[in-house]
Structure formats: structure tokens, C-alpha cells
Write an enzyme that holds these catalytic residues in place. Structure first.
Site, PDB file in Angstrom:
ATOM      1  N   ARG A  97      40.448  38.947  35.835  1.00 55.98           N
ATOM      2  CA  ARG A  97      40.303  38.399  34.561  1.00 55.98           C
ATOM      3  C   ARG A  97      40.131  39.187  33.428  1.00 55.98           C
ATOM      4  O   ARG A  97      39.492  40.151  33.693  1.00 55.98           O
ATOM      5  CB  ARG A  97      39.190  37.179  34.706  1.00 55.98           C
ATOM      6  CG  ARG A  97      39.765  36.024  35.498  1.00 55.98           C
ATOM      7  CD  ARG A  97      40.661  35.038  34.791  1.00 55.98           C
ATOM      8  NE  ARG A  97      41.090  33.898  35.617  1.00 55.98           N
ATOM      9  CZ  ARG A  97      41.886  33.780  36.321  1.00 55.98           C
ATOM     10  NH1 ARG A  97      42.774  34.699  36.846  1.00 55.98           N
ATOM     11  NH2 ARG A  97      42.331  32.657  36.983  1.00 55.98           N
TER      12      ARG A  97
ATOM     13  N   HIS B  40      50.173  38.208  33.217  1.00 54.65           N
ATOM     14  CA  HIS B  40      49.604  37.104  34.114  1.00 54.65           C
ATOM     15  C   HIS B  40      50.553  36.618  35.348  1.00 54.65           C
ATOM     16  O   HIS B  40      50.665  35.434  35.547  1.00 54.65           O
ATOM     17  CB  HIS B  40      48.819  35.894  33.525  1.00 54.65           C
ATOM     18  CG  HIS B  40      47.607  35.260  34.383  1.00 54.65           C
ATOM     19  ND1 HIS B  40      46.588  34.938  33.700  1.00 54.65           N
ATOM     20  CD2 HIS B  40      47.692  35.098  35.726  1.00 54.65           C
ATOM     21  CE1 HIS B  40      45.799  34.368  34.665  1.00 54.65           C
ATOM     22  NE2 HIS B  40      46.468  34.678  35.713  1.00 54.65           N
TER      23      HIS B  40
HETATM   24  P1  NAP Z   1      36.811  34.755  45.674  1.00 56.32           P
HETATM   25  O1  NAP Z   1      37.206  34.592  47.313  1.00 56.32           O
HETATM   26  O2  NAP Z   1      35.885  33.651  45.546  1.00 56.32           O
HETATM   27  O3  NAP Z   1      36.038  36.187  45.713  1.00 56.32           O
HETATM   28  C1  NAP Z   1      35.234  36.692  44.807  1.00 56.32           C
HETATM   29  C2  NAP Z   1      34.653  37.890  44.985  1.00 56.32           C
HETATM   30  O4  NAP Z   1      33.830  38.393  43.568  1.00 56.32           O
HETATM   31  C3  NAP Z   1      33.621  37.828  46.086  1.00 56.32           C
HETATM   32  O5  NAP Z   1      33.803  38.894  47.053  1.00 56.32           O
HETATM   33  C4  NAP Z   1      32.255  37.673  45.373  1.00 56.32           C
HETATM   34  O6  NAP Z   1      31.312  38.317  46.143  1.00 56.32           O
HETATM   35  C5  NAP Z   1      32.658  38.756  44.260  1.00 56.32           C
HETATM   36  N1  NAP Z   1      31.700  38.301  43.163  1.00 56.32           N
HETATM   37  C6  NAP Z   1      31.511  37.239  42.485  1.00 56.32           C
HETATM   38  N2  NAP Z   1      30.452  37.218  41.375  1.00 56.32           N
HETATM   39  C7  NAP Z   1      30.007  38.391  41.725  1.00 56.32           C
HETATM   40  C8  NAP Z   1      29.154  39.221  41.083  1.00 56.32           C
HETATM   41  N3  NAP Z   1      28.256  38.834  40.328  1.00 56.32           N
HETATM   42  N4  NAP Z   1      28.881  40.598  41.326  1.00 56.32           N
HETATM   43  C9  NAP Z   1      29.559  40.850  42.503  1.00 56.32           C
HETATM   44  N5  NAP Z   1      30.398  40.421  42.922  1.00 56.32           N
HETATM   45  C10 NAP Z   1      30.875  39.148  42.658  1.00 56.32           C
HETATM   46  O7  NAP Z   1      38.020  34.995  44.685  1.00 56.32           O
HETATM   47  P2  NAP Z   1      39.611  35.207  45.193  1.00 56.32           P
HETATM   48  O8  NAP Z   1      40.474  34.429  45.661  1.00 56.32           O
HETATM   49  O9  NAP Z   1      39.522  36.811  45.842  1.00 56.32           O
HETATM   50  O10 NAP Z   1      39.917  35.785  43.643  1.00 56.32           O
HETATM   51  C11 NAP Z   1      39.427  36.606  42.642  1.00 56.32           C
HETATM   52  C12 NAP Z   1      39.905  36.262  41.317  1.00 56.32           C
HETATM   53  O11 NAP Z   1      41.080  36.791  40.974  1.00 56.32           O
HETATM   54  C13 NAP Z   1      40.027  34.638  40.872  1.00 56.32           C
HETATM   55  O12 NAP Z   1      38.487  34.158  40.410  1.00 56.32           O
HETATM   56  C14 NAP Z   1      40.900  34.850  39.705  1.00 56.32           C
HETATM   57  O13 NAP Z   1      40.036  35.169  38.558  1.00 56.32           O
HETATM   58  C15 NAP Z   1      41.570  36.309  40.109  1.00 56.32           C
HETATM   59  N6  NAP Z   1      43.235  35.889  40.306  1.00 56.32           N
HETATM   60  C16 NAP Z   1      43.925  36.348  39.437  1.00 56.32           C
HETATM   61  C17 NAP Z   1      45.457  35.907  39.570  1.00 56.32           C
HETATM   62  C18 NAP Z   1      46.622  36.595  38.849  1.00 56.32           C
HETATM   63  O14 NAP Z   1      47.504  36.382  38.844  1.00 56.32           O
HETATM   64  N7  NAP Z   1      46.196  37.527  37.864  1.00 56.32           N
HETATM   65  C19 NAP Z   1      45.829  35.151  40.555  1.00 56.32           C
HETATM   66  C20 NAP Z   1      44.699  34.583  41.575  1.00 56.32           C
HETATM   67  C21 NAP Z   1      43.483  34.902  41.285  1.00 56.32           C
HETATM   68  P3  NAP Z   1      30.623  37.522  47.448  1.00 56.32           P
HETATM   69  O15 NAP Z   1      31.795  38.132  48.460  1.00 56.32           O
HETATM   70  O16 NAP Z   1      29.357  38.300  47.589  1.00 56.32           O
HETATM   71  O17 NAP Z   1      30.636  36.041  47.329  1.00 56.32           O
END
Ligand code: NAP
Length: 310
Positions: A225, A273
Site C-alpha cells: 500500500r 496497481h
Molecule cells: P495478510 O495475510 O493479512 O498479512 C499481513 C501481514 O502483515 C502479516 O504477516 C502481519 O503480521 C503483517 N503485519 C500487519 N501489521 C503489522 C505490523 N504493525 N507490524 C508488522 N507486521 C504487520 O495480508 P496479505 O493477504 O498477505 O496482503 C498484504 C497486503 O497486500 C494487503 O493488505 C494489501 O494492502 C496488499 N495487496 C496489494 C495488491 C496489489 O495489487 N498491489 C493485491 C493484494 C493485496 P502477522 O502475520 O504477525 O499478523
């Protein structure tokens, strides 16, 4: 017969209509799914995307879950009218897209491909790049996407370090967590990949101080993001030569304004994006599996923790 309201934008309905009906039929779920909603109090499940039809969830008194089509939930998680359980999207095809984007842009910078693709003076420079085992990569965010990317990078030989909020043990991966682990995770990283959600805690995680921990000439990939990066600090680090390049897919304002410095900067690549889109066929199966679970009284998949914000 369940009533499902497709509140994810009318423009998306043609792509989702057939896959949703097929997934419902395959799961043996009798449901009417429509982008129209005559009676909010009759809706059992909402299939949602930000910018769609719903701002106020309070009339949906029977709704058992809001099923978000996006992985990121920052645009809905703080909605005070949302009292129903909220699920985010973990779509195998979206994950595959993210892995490909991250691998592609990692290899571009790792191999120095630009030197050969853009070579107007026909310079013959036989300098070899290092091999993957000599190029440490750090991934911030070890969730569904971060772990998938880490695994793919490891398969190519990159030494991968990961960082998340909570402690983790993942085979072959050096894992750190919390504020105290961030510096260790970033120190001397040559490539950093941001796959964190946008929450108050993660905003500006790459800033003047943390950018300085990276190896000189490091590459930044941000498919997470836009708010994860302090834009001015990033540009200053690029201008000072601290960073080699930044490849950015996400921005504080999207579309990225035409006058933003990222567009014109020679060491910034903007992708609009597109790193990882939700794919209707596989995402419909995920949505329907959650409806099946809710109807069967089983725990929902990918439930968002409203306090954590992701
Ligand atoms: P997810 O499974 O919810 O994983 C989020 C990760 O971030 C987890 O490992 C979490 O830690 C960590 N995290 C959250 N808050 C934190 C903090 N304060 N300090 C340290 N680590 C933290 O999400 P995901 O499915 O992998 O997706 C991640 C992000 O990718 C989405 O939220 C979205 O913003 C982005 N995204 C972008 C696109 C694009 O097209 N560009 C597409 C899809 C997603 P824990 O494991 O310890 O909970």
C-alpha cells in the site's frame, strides 16, 4: 433460498455473475445472487468491494457476513456501521499474480536488466550480476502474500528475511517481528518487498531512518500500500544515491497524480496497481466456501480482526 447482494460495483457484475452462480451450484447452495437489492433486511450475505453500492451497513440486519473481494480492507474496516463479520480475500490466483509481479521485478533489479534493455550508446559492459544466493531480500509482511513470495524467492536461491507483527517459524526463512525486529530485518537488505496492510501501525514504515538501514544501492518494491512509504524520504534516498531504484504499484493517491515526482523520476518505476488482481473464478469459490461455512456453523476463513485493522 439465500439472498446474496453483489455490492462490489455494477461494472464488475458481468465478470462475476457466471463464476458465482457456478460456484454456488457446485457447493449445492440454493441462493439468489444479484447486484440489485430491493430489501436490505432480506440479505443473507454481502459480496463487497470499496467504491461499490454500500456506505451504510446498518439496514442489513439479517446479513451474516460481508465478504470483501479485495485482500486489503483499510477502506471498510473502520466503517462504524459495519457490525457484521468481515472477511478479506485470499484468492489463489491473486496470490499467483503477486508472486509473479514480485519475482519479475526482483529479477529485473537483481540482474540489472535495464542496462541491456536500455542501452542507447551500445556499450559492451560484460560485468556479471551476483547470483541470487548473494542478494539478500527482506519481505515486510509475512501473511498470505508475503509467505508465498518468500517461498518463490527462496526457490530461486535468494536468502530471504521476513518481518511481521507476531513471531513465526517458517522453514528456511529468517523471521523477525515487532518494532525491535524491524531494524535487524532491514539492515543490509539489498531488496525490500512491502507486503503489509495499511494500518495506523504500518504507515510510513519505510521512512528516513529505516531506509538508511538498507544496503547502499538497495531496491524497494512496493506492491503493498502507498501509505507504507514516506514518499519524500524515498525520493530523497533515491536522489542521494542511497537507493538504486523503487518499483511502486500502490500510492497514497490513485491514480497517481500526473504531476507526482514518481512519474518523472529516472529511478522510479510506476505500475498502476496491477500487481495482483482478484480473479472472478477463483475468488467466487472462496466467497462461496465462506457462505457454506457460515451456513454450516463452521468458522469463517480470512476473518478480519477489526481492532488490528487487517
Ligand atoms: P495478510 O495475510 O493479512 O498479512 C499481513 C501481514 O502483515 C502479516 O504477516 C502481519 O503480521 C503483517 N503485519 C500487519 N501489521 C503489522 C505490523 N504493525 N507490524 C508488522 N507486521 C504487520 O495480508 P496479505 O493477504 O498477505 O496482503 C498484504 C497486503 O497486500 C494487503 O493488505 C494489501 O494492502 C496488499 N495487496 C496489494 C495488491 C496489489 O495489487 N498491489 C493485491 C493484494 C493485496 P502477522 O502475520 O504477525 O499478523
Amino acid at each position: 433460498m439465500l439472498t446474496l447482494y453483489f455490492a462490489a460495483g455494477r461494472a464488475r457484475w458481468p465478470a462475476y455473475e457466471a463464476p458465482l452462480r457456478k460456484a454456488l451450484a457446485e457447493a449445492g447452495i440454493a441462493a439468489e445472487v444479484s447486484p440489485d437489492c430491493a430489501d436490505p433486511a432480506a440479505v443473507d450475505y454481502i459480496i463487497f468491494a470499496p467504491g461499490g453500492e454500500i456506505e451504510d451497513f446498518s439496514p442489513f440486519t439479517r446479513c451474516k457476513a460481508v465478504l470483501n473481494l479485495w485482500a486489503g480492507v483499510e477502506k471498510i474496516v473502520g466503517n462504524p456501521t459495519l457490525t457484521q463479520p468481515l472477511c478479506r480475500m485470499v484468492d489463489p490466483a491473486l496470490t499467483a499474480g503477486m508472486v509473479e509481479w514480485v519475482l519479475g521485478h526482483t529479477l529485473r533489479h537483481h540482474l540489472g536488466m535495464d542496462r541491456h534493455i536500455i542501452n542507447p550508446t551500445h556499450e559492451w559492459d560484460p560485468t556479471s550480476p551476483p547470483i541470487a544466493t548473494e542478494r539478500p531480500v527482506t519481505i515486510l509482511g509475512l501473511g498470505a502474500l508475503g509467505q508465498a513470495c518468500a517461498g518463490a524467492l527462496q526457490t530461486l536461491g535468494f536468502p530471504v528475511t521476513g518481518w511481521g507483527r507476531t513471531p513465526k517459524e517458517i522453514a528456511g526463512l529468517r523471521c523477525y517481528h515487532g518494532a525491535s525486529g524491524l531494524k535487524t530485518a532491514l539492515t543490509q537488505a539489498q531488496i525490500v518487498v512491502l507486503l503489509l496492510p495499511n494500518t495506523p501501525e504500518t504507515q510510513n514504515i519505510l521512512n528516513v531512518e529505516s531506509l538508511d538501514w538498507l544496503a547502499d544501492g538497495a531496491f524497494v518494491l512496493n506492491p503493498g500500500r502507498g501509505h507504507l512509504i514516506d514518499d519524500d524520504a524515498l525520493l530523497a534516498a533515491l536522489d542521494a544515491g542511497k537507493l538504486g531504484h523503487a518499483t511502486l504499484d500502490v500510492f497514497r493517491t490513485e491514480p497517481l497524480p500526473q504531476d507526482h515526482r514518481f512519474w518523472a523520476h529516472p529511478r522510479v518505476t510506476v505500475t498502476p496497481h496491477i500487481a495482483a488482481e482478484t480473479r472472478p473464478v477463483s475468488a467466487s469459490r472462496v466467497v462461496v466456501e465462506n457462505i457454506r461455512r457460515a451456513q454450516a456453523g463452521e468458522p469463517l476463513l480470512h476473518l478480519v480482526d477489526r481492532l488490528r485493522g487487517y
